[in-house]
Design a protein around this motif. Structure first.
Motif, PDB file in Angstrom:
ATOM      1  N   CYS A   9       0.824  -1.218   0.000  1.00 11.73           N
ATOM      2  CA  CYS A   9       0.000   0.000   0.000  1.00 11.73           C
ATOM      3  C   CYS A   9       0.855   1.263   0.000  1.00 11.73           C
ATOM      4  O   CYS A   9       0.471   2.267  -0.592  1.00 11.73           O
ATOM      5  CB  CYS A   9      -0.934   0.013   1.205  1.00 11.73           C
ATOM      6  N   GLU A  10       2.003   1.210   0.639  1.00 11.86           N
ATOM      7  CA  GLU A  10       2.873   2.386   0.693  1.00 11.86           C
ATOM      8  C   GLU A  10       3.294   2.809  -0.717  1.00 11.86           C
ATOM      9  O   GLU A  10       3.238   3.989  -1.065  1.00 11.86           O
ATOM     10  CB  GLU A  10       4.100   2.092   1.552  1.00 11.86           C
ATOM     11  N   SER A  11       3.694   1.862  -1.560  1.00 16.27           N
ATOM     12  CA  SER A  11       4.074   2.189  -2.939  1.00 16.27           C
ATOM     13  C   SER A  11       2.872   2.669  -3.741  1.00 16.27           C
ATOM     14  O   SER A  11       2.982   3.601  -4.531  1.00 16.27           O
ATOM     15  CB  SER A  11       4.687   0.974  -3.635  1.00 16.27           C
ATOM     16  N   ALA A  12       1.729   2.029  -3.543  1.00 21.39           N
ATOM     17  CA  ALA A  12       0.521   2.431  -4.270  1.00 21.39           C
ATOM     18  C   ALA A  12       0.186   3.891  -3.990  1.00 21.39           C
ATOM     19  O   ALA A  12      -0.167   4.640  -4.895  1.00 21.39           O
ATOM     20  CB  ALA A  12      -0.651   1.530  -3.903  1.00 21.39           C
ATOM     21  N   LEU A  13       0.306   4.308  -2.746  1.00 18.87           N
ATOM     22  CA  LEU A  13       0.035   5.706  -2.383  1.00 18.87           C
ATOM     23  C   LEU A  13       1.157   6.634  -2.835  1.00 18.87           C
ATOM     24  O   LEU A  13       0.910   7.739  -3.304  1.00 18.87           O
ATOM     25  CB  LEU A  13      -0.180   5.824  -0.876  1.00 18.87           C
ATOM     26  N   ARG A  24     -15.831  22.148 -12.800  1.00 20.15           N
ATOM     27  CA  ARG A  24     -17.249  21.788 -12.923  1.00 20.15           C
ATOM     28  C   ARG A  24     -17.465  20.294 -13.191  1.00 20.15           C
ATOM     29  O   ARG A  24     -18.552  19.893 -13.565  1.00 20.15           O
ATOM     30  CB  ARG A  24     -17.890  22.622 -14.030  1.00 20.15           C
ATOM     31  N   GLU A  25     -16.430  19.489 -12.990  1.00 15.79           N
ATOM     32  CA  GLU A  25     -16.547  18.037 -13.218  1.00 15.79           C
ATOM     33  C   GLU A  25     -17.691  17.475 -12.380  1.00 15.79           C
ATOM     34  O   GLU A  25     -17.686  17.622 -11.159  1.00 15.79           O
ATOM     35  CB  GLU A  25     -15.234  17.336 -12.849  1.00 15.79           C
ATOM     36  N   PRO A  26     -18.667  16.817 -13.017  1.00  6.71           N
ATOM     37  CA  PRO A  26     -19.798  16.302 -12.245  1.00  6.71           C
ATOM     38  C   PRO A  26     -19.569  14.923 -11.620  1.00  6.71           C
ATOM     39  O   PRO A  26     -20.276  14.543 -10.698  1.00  6.71           O
ATOM     40  CB  PRO A  26     -20.924  16.227 -13.282  1.00  6.71           C
ATOM     41  N   PHE A  27     -18.576  14.155 -12.120  1.00  2.00           N
ATOM     42  CA  PHE A  27     -18.397  12.775 -11.671  1.00  2.00           C
ATOM     43  C   PHE A  27     -16.958  12.528 -11.231  1.00  2.00           C
ATOM     44  O   PHE A  27     -16.041  12.601 -12.037  1.00  2.00           O
ATOM     45  CB  PHE A  27     -18.761  11.802 -12.794  1.00  2.00           C
ATOM     46  N   PHE A  28     -16.813  12.200  -9.977  1.00  2.00           N
ATOM     47  CA  PHE A  28     -15.483  11.948  -9.427  1.00  2.00           C
ATOM     48  C   PHE A  28     -15.268  10.454  -9.222  1.00  2.00           C
ATOM     49  O   PHE A  28     -16.236   9.688  -9.117  1.00  2.00           O
ATOM     50  CB  PHE A  28     -15.319  12.704  -8.109  1.00  2.00           C
ATOM     51  N   PRO A  29     -14.005  10.007  -9.141  1.00  2.00           N
ATOM     52  CA  PRO A  29     -13.743   8.580  -8.924  1.00  2.00           C
ATOM     53  C   PRO A  29     -14.426   8.076  -7.658  1.00  2.00           C
ATOM     54  O   PRO A  29     -14.507   8.777  -6.650  1.00  2.00           O
ATOM     55  CB  PRO A  29     -12.226   8.511  -8.770  1.00  2.00           C
ATOM     56  N   VAL A  30     -14.925   6.846  -7.755  1.00  2.00           N
ATOM     57  CA  VAL A  30     -15.588   6.196  -6.630  1.00  2.00           C
ATOM     58  C   VAL A  30     -14.639   5.200  -5.966  1.00  2.00           C
ATOM     59  O   VAL A  30     -14.596   5.093  -4.746  1.00  2.00           O
ATOM     60  CB  VAL A  30     -16.871   5.479  -7.108  1.00  2.00           C
ATOM     61  N   ARG A  31     -13.881   4.472  -6.764  1.00  2.00           N
ATOM     62  CA  ARG A  31     -12.943   3.472  -6.270  1.00  2.00           C
ATOM     63  C   ARG A  31     -11.703   3.466  -7.151  1.00  2.00           C
ATOM     64  O   ARG A  31     -11.773   3.772  -8.338  1.00  2.00           O
ATOM     65  CB  ARG A  31     -13.533   2.059  -6.316  1.00  2.00           C
ATOM     66  N   VAL A  32     -10.584   3.036  -6.565  1.00  2.00           N
ATOM     67  CA  VAL A  32      -9.352   2.826  -7.320  1.00  2.00           C
ATOM     68  C   VAL A  32      -8.795   1.470  -6.910  1.00  2.00           C
ATOM     69  O   VAL A  32      -8.614   1.201  -5.722  1.00  2.00           O
ATOM     70  CB  VAL A  32      -8.308   3.933  -7.034  1.00  2.00           C
ATOM     71  N   GLY A  33      -8.556   0.625  -7.898  1.00  2.00           N
ATOM     72  CA  GLY A  33      -7.914  -0.661  -7.664  1.00  2.00           C
ATOM     73  C   GLY A  33      -6.481  -0.572  -8.156  1.00  2.00           C
ATOM     74  O   GLY A  33      -6.206   0.100  -9.148  1.00  2.00           O
ATOM     75  N   VAL A  34      -5.569  -1.223  -7.458  1.00  2.00           N
ATOM     76  CA  VAL A  34      -4.162  -1.172  -7.847  1.00  2.00           C
ATOM     77  C   VAL A  34      -3.629  -2.593  -7.980  1.00  2.00           C
ATOM     78  O   VAL A  34      -3.846  -3.428  -7.110  1.00  2.00           O
ATOM     79  CB  VAL A  34      -3.317  -0.400  -6.802  1.00  2.00           C
ATOM     80  N   GLN A  58      11.635  -2.176 -12.729  1.00  2.00           N
ATOM     81  CA  GLN A  58      11.490  -3.229 -11.722  1.00  2.00           C
ATOM     82  C   GLN A  58      10.044  -3.657 -11.540  1.00  2.00           C
ATOM     83  O   GLN A  58       9.747  -4.820 -11.317  1.00  2.00           O
ATOM     84  CB  GLN A  58      12.049  -2.741 -10.392  1.00  2.00           C
ATOM     85  N   SER A  59       9.114  -2.685 -11.619  1.00  2.00           N
ATOM     86  CA  SER A  59       7.707  -3.011 -11.423  1.00  2.00           C
ATOM     87  C   SER A  59       6.838  -1.999 -12.154  1.00  2.00           C
ATOM     88  O   SER A  59       7.296  -0.916 -12.526  1.00  2.00           O
ATOM     89  CB  SER A  59       7.350  -3.048  -9.932  1.00  2.00           C
ATOM     90  N   VAL A  60       5.576  -2.387 -12.338  1.00  2.00           N
ATOM     91  CA  VAL A  60       4.587  -1.501 -12.942  1.00  2.00           C
ATOM     92  C   VAL A  60       3.378  -1.496 -12.020  1.00  2.00           C
ATOM     93  O   VAL A  60       2.886  -2.560 -11.628  1.00  2.00           O
ATOM     94  CB  VAL A  60       4.164  -1.968 -14.355  1.00  2.00           C
ATOM     95  N   LEU A  61       2.928  -0.305 -11.664  1.00  2.00           N
ATOM     96  CA  LEU A  61       1.703  -0.165 -10.882  1.00  2.00           C
ATOM     97  C   LEU A  61       0.579   0.232 -11.829  1.00  2.00           C
ATOM     98  O   LEU A  61       0.694   1.220 -12.559  1.00  2.00           O
ATOM     99  CB  LEU A  61       1.860   0.893  -9.792  1.00  2.00           C
ATOM    100  N   GLU A  62      -0.489  -0.562 -11.828  1.00  2.00           N
ATOM    101  CA  GLU A  62      -1.664  -0.267 -12.643  1.00  2.00           C
ATOM    102  C   GLU A  62      -2.763   0.252 -11.715  1.00  2.00           C
ATOM    103  O   GLU A  62      -3.179  -0.446 -10.800  1.00  2.00           O
ATOM    104  CB  GLU A  62      -2.153  -1.531 -13.354  1.00  2.00           C
ATOM    105  N   TYR A  63      -3.205   1.485 -11.968  1.00  2.00           N
ATOM    106  CA  TYR A  63      -4.300   2.094 -11.213  1.00  2.00           C
ATOM    107  C   TYR A  63      -5.545   2.016 -12.079  1.00  2.00           C
ATOM    108  O   TYR A  63      -5.596   2.623 -13.148  1.00  2.00           O
ATOM    109  CB  TYR A  63      -3.979   3.557 -10.887  1.00  2.00           C
ATOM    110  N   ALA A  64      -6.543   1.264 -11.647  1.00  2.00           N
ATOM    111  CA  ALA A  64      -7.826   1.165 -12.344  1.00  2.00           C
ATOM    112  C   ALA A  64      -8.789   2.087 -11.601  1.00  2.00           C
ATOM    113  O   ALA A  64      -9.123   1.843 -10.443  1.00  2.00           O
ATOM    114  CB  ALA A  64      -8.325  -0.274 -12.346  1.00  2.00           C
TER     115      ALA A  64
END
Length: 161
Positions: A9-13, A24-34, A58-64
């Protein structure tokens, strides 16, 4: 792909992208999967294979990044991939853009700030780019948030096809 027993979790953050949204963005992220890739493998939520073509990576972090709504349809799932080097540096980054993906770093890497990639989010649509001007080049840039709003109804991704 190797999924560690205890997710880092430390790397994800630490590497989480900074997303700049319209005031004026009406829709913000609800969840993020890593997902952390430490070897080549298929994304679980985007049609692509994560490859390690640079031996320094060394690694790839994918944020969905999941949104309950998009201005034209009922949900949205966008992605950011951060390529991390052996010394902890950001080697590269990519971001989803309407079902495809593009390079997320500016050529001068000026959108890396305090060890995080900064990206602009298309108003109402959520595609991402390193320059806000990229969205203005889309043929439906204004129509999709006005007369074409709600046009697509329910869409379904590959997992439901």
């Amino acid at each position: 792909m190797r999924i560690p027993d205890a997710f880092d979790c430390e790397s994800a953050l630490r590497y989480a992208p900074r997303l700049l949204m319209d005031k004026r963005e009406p829709f913000f992220p609800v969840r993020v999967g890593v997902t952390k890739f430490e070897a080549e493998g298929d994304s679980l939520s985007f049609r692509r294979r994560i490859a390690f073509t640079d031996p320094k990576v060394q690694s790839v972090l994918e944020y969905a990044i999941y949104y309950d709504y998009d201005i034209q349809h009922l949900y949205d799932l966008e992605h950011v991939w951060i390529y991390i080097g052996k010394e902890g540096e950001i080697m590269d980054a990519e971001a989803s853009f309407h079902g495809k993906y593009l390079k997320a770093l500016r050529s001068d890497r000026s959108n890396i700030n305090h060890g995080r990639v900064t990206l602009y989010v298309q108003p109402g649509k959520h595609a991402m780019a390193p320059l806000a001007e990229r969205f203005e080049r889309l043929p439906d840039f204004e129509r999709c948030t006005m007369e074409e709003a709600g046009a697509d109804g329910v869409i379904y991704g590959d997992m439901f096809a």
